[in-house]
Design a protein around this motif. Structure first.
Motif, PDB file in Angstrom:
ATOM      1  N   ALA A  62      63.346  38.984  49.311  1.00 38.04           N
ATOM      2  CA  ALA A  62      63.377  38.640  47.903  1.00 38.04           C
ATOM      3  C   ALA A  62      62.250  39.383  47.188  1.00 38.04           C
ATOM      4  N   ILE A  63      62.494  39.753  45.944  1.00 43.39           N
ATOM      5  CA  ILE A  63      61.515  40.483  45.142  1.00 43.39           C
ATOM      6  C   ILE A  63      61.387  39.812  43.785  1.00 43.39           C
ATOM      7  N   GLY A  64      60.157  39.684  43.285  1.00 47.23           N
ATOM      8  CA  GLY A  64      59.915  39.101  41.972  1.00 47.23           C
ATOM      9  C   GLY A  64      58.818  39.859  41.247  1.00 47.23           C
ATOM     10  N   ALA A  65      58.976  40.036  39.944  1.00 46.78           N
ATOM     11  CA  ALA A  65      57.988  40.749  39.135  1.00 46.78           C
ATOM     12  C   ALA A  65      57.184  39.759  38.298  1.00 46.78           C
ATOM     13  N   HIS A  66      55.883  39.994  38.199  1.00 43.09           N
ATOM     14  CA  HIS A  66      54.994  39.189  37.363  1.00 43.09           C
ATOM     15  C   HIS A  66      55.331  39.442  35.893  1.00 43.09           C
ATOM     16  N   PRO A  67      55.245  38.426  35.030  1.00 40.92           N
ATOM     17  CA  PRO A  67      55.584  38.613  33.615  1.00 40.92           C
ATOM     18  C   PRO A  67      54.816  39.742  32.925  1.00 40.92           C
ATOM     19  N   SER A  68      53.597  40.014  33.354  1.00 45.38           N
ATOM     20  CA  SER A  68      52.800  41.084  32.749  1.00 45.38           C
ATOM     21  C   SER A  68      53.200  42.462  33.243  1.00 45.38           C
ATOM     22  N   GLY A  69      53.945  42.491  34.362  1.00 43.78           N
ATOM     23  CA  GLY A  69      54.317  43.766  34.974  1.00 43.78           C
ATOM     24  C   GLY A  69      53.226  44.341  35.856  1.00 43.78           C
ATOM     25  N   ALA A  70      52.127  43.621  36.035  1.00 48.29           N
ATOM     26  CA  ALA A  70      50.989  44.125  36.805  1.00 48.29           C
ATOM     27  C   ALA A  70      51.083  43.824  38.300  1.00 48.29           C
ATOM     28  N   CYS A 101      62.099  34.390  45.069  1.00 49.36           N
ATOM     29  CA  CYS A 101      60.722  34.208  44.618  1.00 49.36           C
ATOM     30  C   CYS A 101      60.667  34.529  43.131  1.00 49.36           C
ATOM     31  N   SER A 102      59.831  33.773  42.400  1.00 47.73           N
ATOM     32  CA  SER A 102      59.745  33.968  40.960  1.00 47.73           C
ATOM     33  C   SER A 102      58.408  33.456  40.438  1.00 47.73           C
ATOM     34  N   PHE A 103      57.790  34.238  39.551  1.00 52.73           N
ATOM     35  CA  PHE A 103      56.571  33.806  38.877  1.00 52.73           C
ATOM     36  C   PHE A 103      56.947  32.912  37.706  1.00 52.73           C
ATOM     37  N   ASP A 104      56.068  31.970  37.362  1.00 45.04           N
ATOM     38  CA  ASP A 104      56.294  31.161  36.162  1.00 45.04           C
ATOM     39  C   ASP A 104      56.053  32.043  34.925  1.00 45.04           C
ATOM     40  N   PRO A 105      56.511  31.627  33.733  1.00 46.43           N
ATOM     41  CA  PRO A 105      56.379  32.465  32.541  1.00 46.43           C
ATOM     42  C   PRO A 105      54.940  32.877  32.214  1.00 46.43           C
ATOM     43  N   ALA A 106      53.959  32.034  32.558  1.00 47.19           N
ATOM     44  CA  ALA A 106      52.551  32.375  32.308  1.00 47.19           C
ATOM     45  C   ALA A 106      51.975  33.277  33.401  1.00 47.19           C
ATOM     46  N   GLY A 107      52.656  33.334  34.552  1.00 52.63           N
ATOM     47  CA  GLY A 107      52.198  34.168  35.655  1.00 52.63           C
ATOM     48  C   GLY A 107      51.144  33.537  36.541  1.00 52.63           C
ATOM     49  N   ALA A 108      50.848  32.265  36.327  1.00 51.95           N
ATOM     50  CA  ALA A 108      49.802  31.590  37.101  1.00 51.95           C
ATOM     51  C   ALA A 108      50.294  31.084  38.455  1.00 51.95           C
ATOM     52  N   ARG A 109      51.577  30.785  38.542  1.00 55.68           N
ATOM     53  CA  ARG A 109      52.143  30.230  39.774  1.00 55.68           C
ATOM     54  C   ARG A 109      53.336  31.063  40.229  1.00 55.68           C
ATOM     55  N   LEU A 110      53.622  30.933  41.526  1.00 50.40           N
ATOM     56  CA  LEU A 110      54.753  31.619  42.130  1.00 50.40           C
ATOM     57  C   LEU A 110      55.581  30.581  42.879  1.00 50.40           C
ATOM     58  N   ALA A 111      56.874  30.571  42.660  1.00 47.28           N
ATOM     59  CA  ALA A 111      57.772  29.677  43.397  1.00 47.28           C
ATOM     60  C   ALA A 111      58.563  30.504  44.401  1.00 47.28           C
ATOM     61  N   THR A 112      58.671  29.993  45.620  1.00 49.38           N
ATOM     62  CA  THR A 112      59.492  30.647  46.647  1.00 49.38           C
ATOM     63  C   THR A 112      60.465  29.622  47.216  1.00 49.38           C
ATOM     64  N   VAL A 113      61.608  30.124  47.672  1.00 52.13           N
ATOM     65  CA  VAL A 113      62.604  29.274  48.319  1.00 52.13           C
ATOM     66  C   VAL A 113      62.923  29.894  49.667  1.00 52.13           C
ATOM     67  N   GLY A 114      62.817  29.075  50.701  1.00 53.59           N
ATOM     68  CA  GLY A 114      63.132  29.531  52.038  1.00 53.59           C
ATOM     69  C   GLY A 114      64.622  29.514  52.296  1.00 53.59           C
TER      70      GLY A 114
END
Length: 80
Positions: free
Chosen positions: A1-9, A47-60
């Motif tokens: 799984a791949i997820g991008a941070h909202p800031s792109g950083a 996997c996905s970052f929250d809109p603020a980018g402070a947290r990351l959610a993953t699903v097994g």
């Protein structure tokens, strides 16, 4: 799984296999920034970052289908 941070950083790459890792890379340098361990047994399906980018959610994936919320900058599990 791949997820991008909202800031792109940052870019999150979640592995498959026994005791998979969830790796966060700086982008565009692709330098390894953080490694999250223990979120699932065999594979990550999302996997996905929250809109603020402070947290990351993953699903097994099978067999545990574990939903984990991380404070990814400290590599700590906040919720399981």
């Amino acid at each position: 799984a791949i997820g991008a941070h909202p800031s792109g950083a940052y870019l999150c790459v979640a592995e498959t296999g026994c005791s998979p890792l969830c790796c966060v890379y700086e982008y565009p340098s692709l330098r390894l920034y953080r490694v999250l361990r223990g979120g699932t047994e065999r594979a990550y399906s999302a996997c996905s970052f929250d809109p603020a980018g402070a947290r990351l959610a993953t699903v097994g994936s099978s067999p545990d289908f574990m939903l984990t919320v991380w404070d990814w900058k400290t590599e700590k599990i906040e919720l399981r």
